[in-house]
Design a protein around this motif. Structure first.
Motif, PDB file in Angstrom:
ATOM      1  N   HIS A 258     -19.923  -1.582  -4.555  1.00 18.89           N
ATOM      2  CA  HIS A 258     -20.184  -2.631  -5.541  1.00 18.89           C
ATOM      3  C   HIS A 258     -20.155  -4.000  -4.868  1.00 18.89           C
ATOM      4  O   HIS A 258     -19.930  -4.107  -3.650  1.00 18.89           O
ATOM      5  CB  HIS A 258     -19.181  -2.555  -6.705  1.00 18.89           C
ATOM      6  CG  HIS A 258     -17.743  -2.475  -6.285  1.00 18.89           C
ATOM      7  ND1 HIS A 258     -17.095  -3.530  -5.696  1.00 18.89           N
ATOM      8  CD2 HIS A 258     -16.827  -1.466  -6.378  1.00 18.89           C
ATOM      9  CE1 HIS A 258     -15.834  -3.195  -5.454  1.00 18.89           C
ATOM     10  NE2 HIS A 258     -15.650  -1.955  -5.844  1.00 18.89           N
TER      11      HIS A 258
ATOM     12  N   ILE B  76     -16.370   0.742 -12.756  1.00 19.33           N
ATOM     13  CA  ILE B  76     -17.814   0.953 -12.860  1.00 19.33           C
ATOM     14  C   ILE B  76     -18.123   2.366 -13.342  1.00 19.33           C
ATOM     15  O   ILE B  76     -18.996   2.559 -14.201  1.00 19.33           O
ATOM     16  CB  ILE B  76     -18.481   0.677 -11.498  1.00 19.33           C
ATOM     17  CG1 ILE B  76     -18.441  -0.827 -11.211  1.00 19.33           C
ATOM     18  CG2 ILE B  76     -19.918   1.191 -11.472  1.00 19.33           C
ATOM     19  CD1 ILE B  76     -18.820  -1.214  -9.818  1.00 19.33           C
TER      20      ILE B  76
ATOM     21  N   THR C 292     -23.809  -2.223 -16.082  1.00 16.11           N
ATOM     22  CA  THR C 292     -23.128  -2.603 -14.836  1.00 16.11           C
ATOM     23  C   THR C 292     -23.887  -3.737 -14.144  1.00 16.11           C
ATOM     24  O   THR C 292     -23.696  -3.973 -12.949  1.00 16.11           O
ATOM     25  CB  THR C 292     -23.003  -1.405 -13.880  1.00 16.11           C
ATOM     26  OG1 THR C 292     -24.315  -0.860 -13.628  1.00 16.11           O
ATOM     27  CG2 THR C 292     -22.111  -0.337 -14.471  1.00 16.11           C
TER      28      THR C 292
END
Length: 214
Positions: free
Chosen positions: A38, A182, A192
């Motif tokens: 991420h 997430i 997201t």
């Protein structure tokens, strides 16, 4: 004949001495499950590379970390594909697949020993979050590990920076993002966007990852 031999030996000595003065590579390693990778991972890697002036930072996905339940980790193929998508536009970041290739449980000491043996011209900087520093005494062969790599700690609020171990501390913008968060958002059908690179979001949607696994 003797003159030629002496000249060859002298040339060899010059070459060997020149190698000693060549600039050693300075490389960062950011290990993790990356399930999925991420933006906080990417910001951390990029900031360390910039602030320490490293040649490159490698994101190193684990195959099976000793402290992670393997049932909660998707196939390494997907994690690797998402990493490739996430860093494709940043030449300062790359992927180190050594633990995926070796398979089995991944101990940092074993990995760094192999990397330093394979790349004797490289100085390594192993990046960890400030919350992990207090656990260093419990790491496998941590004293030996300190001879193989430099530790880079990411300062975190409410975590002390006092430690008996030599740590290079770096300030990185705080982003309260985790892979667990997430995965939960995806499972619950939440967006997201702005948490992951768009390319990674599209990959997850295409492969329908994290929808039923957790």
């Amino acid at each position: 004949m003797g003159t030629s031999r002496n000249a060859a030996l002298k040339a060899q000595v010059i070459v060997e001495e020149a190698k000693l003065f060549q600039k050693r590579k300075q490389v960062g390693i950011l290990g993790g499950n990356f399930n999925p990778v991420h933006l906080a991972h990417l910001v951390m890697a990029d900031q360390v590379q910039q602030q320490l002036g490293l040649d490159k930072v490698y994101l190193m996905p684990t195959y099976l970390p000793p402290h992670i339940d393997e049932k909660k980790t998707i196939a390494s193929e997907h994690r690797l594909n998402m990493l490739e998508l996430a860093i494709e536009d940043n030449q300062n970041l790359a992927i180190e697949p050594i633990e995926l290739l070796r398979k089995g449980k991944s101990y940092t000491y074993d990995t760094m020993k192999a990397l330093t043996q394979n790349n004797p011209d490289t100085d390594y900087y192993f990046i960890i979050g400030g919350d992990m520093v207090e656990y260093l005494p419990k790491w496998y062969k941590v004293d030996e590990l300190l001879t193989l790599t430099n530790f880079v700690g990411i300062r975190r609020p409410n975590y002390a920076t006092i430690t008996p171990y030599p740590i290079i501390w770096v300030d990185v913008p705080q982003m309260d993002i985790s892979s667990t968060l997430i995965r939960e958002k995806i499972k619950n059908g939440c967006s997201t966007r702005y948490l992951l690179p768009d390319s990674v979001i599209h990959y997850i949607e295409e492969k329908r990852l994290y929808v039923n696994e957790f």
